[in-house]
Structures are given as C-alpha cells and as structure tokens.
Design a protein around this motif. Structure first.
Motif, short mmCIF file in Angstrom:
data_model
loop_
_atom_site.label_atom_id
_atom_site.label_comp_id
_atom_site.label_asym_id
_atom_site.label_seq_id
_atom_site.Cartn_x
_atom_site.Cartn_y
_atom_site.Cartn_z
N PRO A 48 0.83 -1.21 0.00
CA PRO A 48 0.00 0.00 0.00
C PRO A 48 0.87 1.26 0.00
CG PRO A 48 -0.77 -1.56 1.66
CD PRO A 48 0.55 -2.06 1.17
N ASN A 49 0.65 2.11 -0.98
CA ASN A 49 1.26 3.44 -0.98
C ASN A 49 0.24 4.41 -1.57
OD1 ASN A 49 1.57 2.57 -3.64
ND2 ASN A 49 3.74 2.14 -3.37
N ASN A 50 0.69 5.57 -2.04
CA ASN A 50 -0.27 6.61 -2.42
C ASN A 50 -1.27 6.83 -1.29
OD1 ASN A 50 0.68 7.00 -5.24
ND2 ASN A 50 -0.02 4.89 -5.47
N LEU A 51 -0.73 7.07 -0.11
CA LEU A 51 -1.55 7.17 1.10
C LEU A 51 -2.13 8.57 1.24
CD1 LEU A 51 1.00 5.42 3.50
CD2 LEU A 51 -0.92 4.35 2.31
N GLY A 52 -3.39 8.66 1.59
CA GLY A 52 -4.01 9.95 1.79
C GLY A 52 -5.30 9.84 2.58
N TYR A 53 -5.75 10.95 3.12
CA TYR A 53 -6.99 10.93 3.89
C TYR A 53 -7.73 12.25 3.74
CZ TYR A 53 -4.85 14.05 7.31
OH TYR A 53 -4.27 15.15 7.90
N THR A 54 -9.00 12.21 4.05
CA THR A 54 -9.83 13.40 4.18
C THR A 54 -10.44 13.39 5.57
OG1 THR A 54 -10.35 13.43 1.82
CG2 THR A 54 -11.80 14.69 3.28
N ALA A 55 -10.26 14.47 6.32
CA ALA A 55 -10.87 14.62 7.64
C ALA A 55 -12.10 15.50 7.49
CB ALA A 55 -9.88 15.25 8.61
N TYR A 56 -13.26 14.94 7.78
CA TYR A 56 -14.52 15.69 7.74
C TYR A 56 -14.78 16.24 9.14
CZ TYR A 56 -15.20 13.43 3.24
OH TYR A 56 -15.04 13.00 1.94
N ILE A 57 -14.78 17.55 9.24
CA ILE A 57 -14.83 18.22 10.55
C ILE A 57 -15.97 19.24 10.58
CG2 ILE A 57 -13.61 19.77 12.12
CD1 ILE A 57 -11.00 18.50 11.26
N GLN A 58 -16.79 19.16 11.61
CA GLN A 58 -17.73 20.22 11.92
C GLN A 58 -17.16 21.03 13.08
OE1 GLN A 58 -21.25 17.40 12.08
NE2 GLN A 58 -22.23 19.16 11.09
N SER A 59 -16.94 22.32 12.84
CA SER A 59 -16.28 23.16 13.83
C SER A 59 -16.54 24.62 13.51
CB SER A 59 -14.77 22.89 13.84
OG SER A 59 -14.09 23.85 14.62
N PRO A 60 -16.67 25.47 14.56
CA PRO A 60 -16.78 26.92 14.32
C PRO A 60 -15.43 27.58 14.12
CG PRO A 60 -16.97 26.48 16.65
CD PRO A 60 -16.87 25.13 15.98
N ALA A 61 -14.33 26.82 14.23
CA ALA A 61 -12.99 27.40 14.10
C ALA A 61 -12.77 27.91 12.68
CB ALA A 61 -11.93 26.37 14.45
N SER A 62 -11.87 28.86 12.53
CA SER A 62 -11.57 29.46 11.23
C SER A 62 -10.83 28.45 10.35
CB SER A 62 -10.71 30.71 11.41
OG SER A 62 -9.43 30.35 11.91
N ASP A 63 -10.81 28.74 9.06
CA ASP A 63 -10.04 27.89 8.13
C ASP A 63 -8.56 27.86 8.51
OD1 ASP A 63 -12.35 27.44 6.74
OD2 ASP A 63 -11.89 28.80 5.09
N ALA A 64 -8.05 29.00 8.95
CA ALA A 64 -6.63 29.06 9.36
C ALA A 64 -6.37 28.14 10.54
CB ALA A 64 -6.25 30.50 9.69
N LYS A 65 -7.31 28.11 11.50
CA LYS A 65 -7.14 27.24 12.68
C LYS A 65 -7.19 25.77 12.29
CE LYS A 65 -6.39 29.60 16.44
NZ LYS A 65 -5.19 29.33 17.25
N LEU A 66 -8.08 25.43 11.36
CA LEU A 66 -8.15 24.03 10.93
C LEU A 66 -6.92 23.63 10.15
CD1 LEU A 66 -11.92 23.57 9.96
CD2 LEU A 66 -10.76 23.05 12.12
#
Length: 397
Positions: A154-172
C-alpha cells in the motif's frame, strides 16, 4: 456541570458502549442527537485536562507487543495485542488466496489503523490547541503500487478529515499541520524505519506426521496455499493488460462522548476495528490502542508471507508463531519536548518444519524480500491529508 461530573458521565457512556460493542461488534458507533457537538467539545476539554496532568509526570518509553499465530489447518493469522494478549484480531485472505474471509487482510487492516491513528491525533491536537470540534470522521485511502517484480504494498496514502467546527479555516489548517508533525503513525510510514531482520527459532519436525493427529498447518500449505499461489502466479495471456490496482479504503468515526474510534474497512465496510485511547488519555481499556495494533498488523503480514513463500518454495511448515515488539517514546510527560516515535522494532519467529535449517533461512530471506508491510515500514512513503468542513457525506454499508 463540573468537569468531574462530565468525566463521570463520559465514563458511564463508555461502559455502556463497551457492552454494546461486546454484544454486537458490527453496530456502528454513532449518535444522531443534537448533544453530539457539545459532547465532543466536553470530551476535548477533559482530554486537555488529562494531557496537562500527564505533562507533570515522570515517563518512559512504552513497549508494544504483538503475537501472531498461523492457526493450524485454516492458516488464519490470529493477532494477540498487548503484553498479556488481552485483545485479539483475526487476519485472513479471501477464498481466491486460500482464505475464508474471516477477518480483514493485512493491507486493509493497515489502512484502517492509519485512519484511526489520524483521527486520534486530530482529537489530541484539537484538545491541546483549544480548537472546538463538533464531529470528526476520517476516510483514509491507498492505491497500492508495485515497487519491484516481486514486491508491492500500500502506498499513495491519503486521507480526508470531515470536521464540523466553528474554528476558522486558518485554525483548521494549523490543526492539520500539527497532526502531520506529531503523529507517530504518520511518521512510521513516511520515514524509513530501522527494522531488524527476523530472528528465527527453528525446530525440526518429523518428515511424516502422525496419522492420528488432526490436519495441521502443513496440510493447509499443501492442499490450499500451494494451488492458490500457483493460480495467482500464472502468466497473463498475450496482450492482456495488468489488472487495475484496487483502492483500499477505511472510514473512521469518532464517538463524541468517549473519543472511541470505530473504523469500517473496505467499500462495503464488511470488517471493522475499534480503538481506544491510552489509559492516561481517557481510555477505558475496552479496545487496543491504535499504536499497538498498527505494529501488530505488520506481524500478521509477515506471518502470511511465511505461508506464501513456503507454498512458493514447497517448504512444509508445522508451526509459525511470530512476536513483534517495539518501543514508543512518550507522547506527553515531564521533560517531553519531541513527538512520540516508534523505535527498536524487532521480530522473532518460531518455526517448526521438516525442512533443513538452511532451507528455513532461505525462506526467511524470501519473506523479508517480499513482505509488503515489512518493506513499507523500511521505506519512505508520503501521506497527503486535507480537511473538509461538514459531516461525513457518505453512507456506510
């Protein structure tokens, strides 16, 4: 409500959750009530308090343990996790590779543990940075590629984190960067690790088994594994293209009240994993930590490749039992200033066989040259990650 009462309520929920998991291991751990958002924020507050408490304590590296046994006539790999083997995980192949699909294969298990590890690190770093999270799901993928004619992993490793948060884009984005800098699991696969050769403890067994004994591992290799290996090694017909690599996928959902991570493996979610946190980080002791499970999965892969190479080389085996250990440097503690990292990864294998000692050493060398996860850990990979605002949009099977 006081922090003590909040922690008490979380503990009660955790005990209830443990009962549900024990009774119905394939029940999805998810709450749909409106209190989820505040529940996860409360959990993160309690997590930060636990981290602060740990940071004043004397600490030492943690030893991780895994023991894998090739189970007799079935060839199934049973992984016992922890110093006393208190948690167990079954790794198997599909029928096309002489398995019974009783458990996920090592590749799927690896992607699942990486998914859970990333989710755990998002929780820890959000707690440290006081970034409020209302929900967290991680989808981890890999598209395997062949490195050499005899080695793919296994290579080409990647992920997507789905987050609900009031934090700013910069904070995320700050949170995402902190996860990649701090995660011991990401470091394990993105940095070349110093892994020892497997130490083989060889016992010579009789060339002819006692006919009164039930069928064993050598019967699995001769009657099941050898035909499967030969079928997979048949050359492609002239002009036939190589099959497209199959994407590996895992989806981890964080239970908001407890921080437990429940992971479904594969597109159909047929197999599942449950991971807990360490005791000092609000763990309940109802499931293995992902750090220990991750190192154990490399052992299930090595054990399987012992079976594969024994079939390839016509080496009879009566026993394969592998032990993997590693040290994990402290994550938090008095004087700790660097992220937690794996070190001192070692493998010991007990082998019983009527083959000669030189044949067994040749088998070991072939295993190490072709074992996917053994070589993945020794090599360097990249892990791409991104954050998407909002709830997980998919639907588990």
């Amino acid at each position: 409500m006081s922090a003590t009462n909040q922690l008490y309520l979380s503990l009660k929920r955790g005990i209830l959750l443990a009962s549900l998991v024990a009774a119905a291991p394939f029940v999805a751990i998810a709450y749909a009530d409106a209190a989820d958002a505040s529940a996860l924020r409360s959990h993160l507050a309690a997590k930060k308090a636990a981290i602060v408490a740990l940071s004043s304590q004397e600490v030492a590296p943690t030893t991780l343990y895994g023991k894998v046994t090739a189970e007799s006539r079935s060839g199934v790999r049973r992984l016992r996790i922890g110093e006393t083997g208190q948690f167990q995980w079954i790794s198997d192949s599909d029928r096309g590779y002489a398995g019974y699909n009783l458990g996920a294969g090592s590749w799927d298990s690896l992607v699942g543990t990486l998914s859970s590890a990333v989710a755990d690190e998002y929780l820890v770093q959000a707690a440290l940075k006081d970034i409020p999270l209302d929900s967290l799901d991680v989808v981890f993928t890999s598209v395997p590629q062949r490195k050499t004619e005899t080695l793919a992993y296994p290579n080409n490793l990647g992920y997507t984190a789905y987050i609900q948060s009031p934090a700013s884009d910069a904070k995320l984005e700050e949170l995402r960067a902190a996860v990649h800098a701090s995660s011991s699991a990401i470091n394990l696969v993105t940095k070349a690790q110093d892994v020892t050769h497997a130490t083989v403890h060889y016992t010579h067994s009789a060339a002819t088994r006692d006919p009164a004994l039930p069928p064993g591992l050598r019967d699995f290799i001769t009657e099941e594994k050898i035909p499967a290996v030969k079928a997979r090694s048949q050359p492609r017909a002239a002009g036939a293209s190589a099959p497209a690599p199959q994407t590996l996928i895992a989806h981890t959902r964080v239970e908001p009240h407890t921080g437990l991570r429940y992971t479904r493996l594969g597109k159909d979610g047929y197999h599942t994993q449950l991971h807990d946190s360490a005791t000092g980080l609000l763990g309940y002791g109802i499931a293995p930590t992902v750090e220990e499970h991750l190192i154990g999965v490399t052992g299930t892969c090595l054990t399987h490749i012992f079976e594969v190479q024994a079939a390839t080389r016509n080496v009879l085996l009566d026993k394969i039992e592998l032990r993997v250990t590693a040290e994990l440097t402290p994550r938090f503690g008095k004087g700790v200033t660097t992220p937690s990292r794996y070190q001192k990864i070692t493998y010991d294998v007990d082998v019983e066989s009527p083959a000669s000692e030189s044949e067994i050493d040749g088998l070991r060398q072939a295993v190490e040259a072709t074992c996917p996860l053994y070589n993945l850990v020794k090599d360097e990979q990249t892990v791409q990650g991104k954050v998407v605002r909002g709830p997980y949009p998919g639907k588990d099977a």
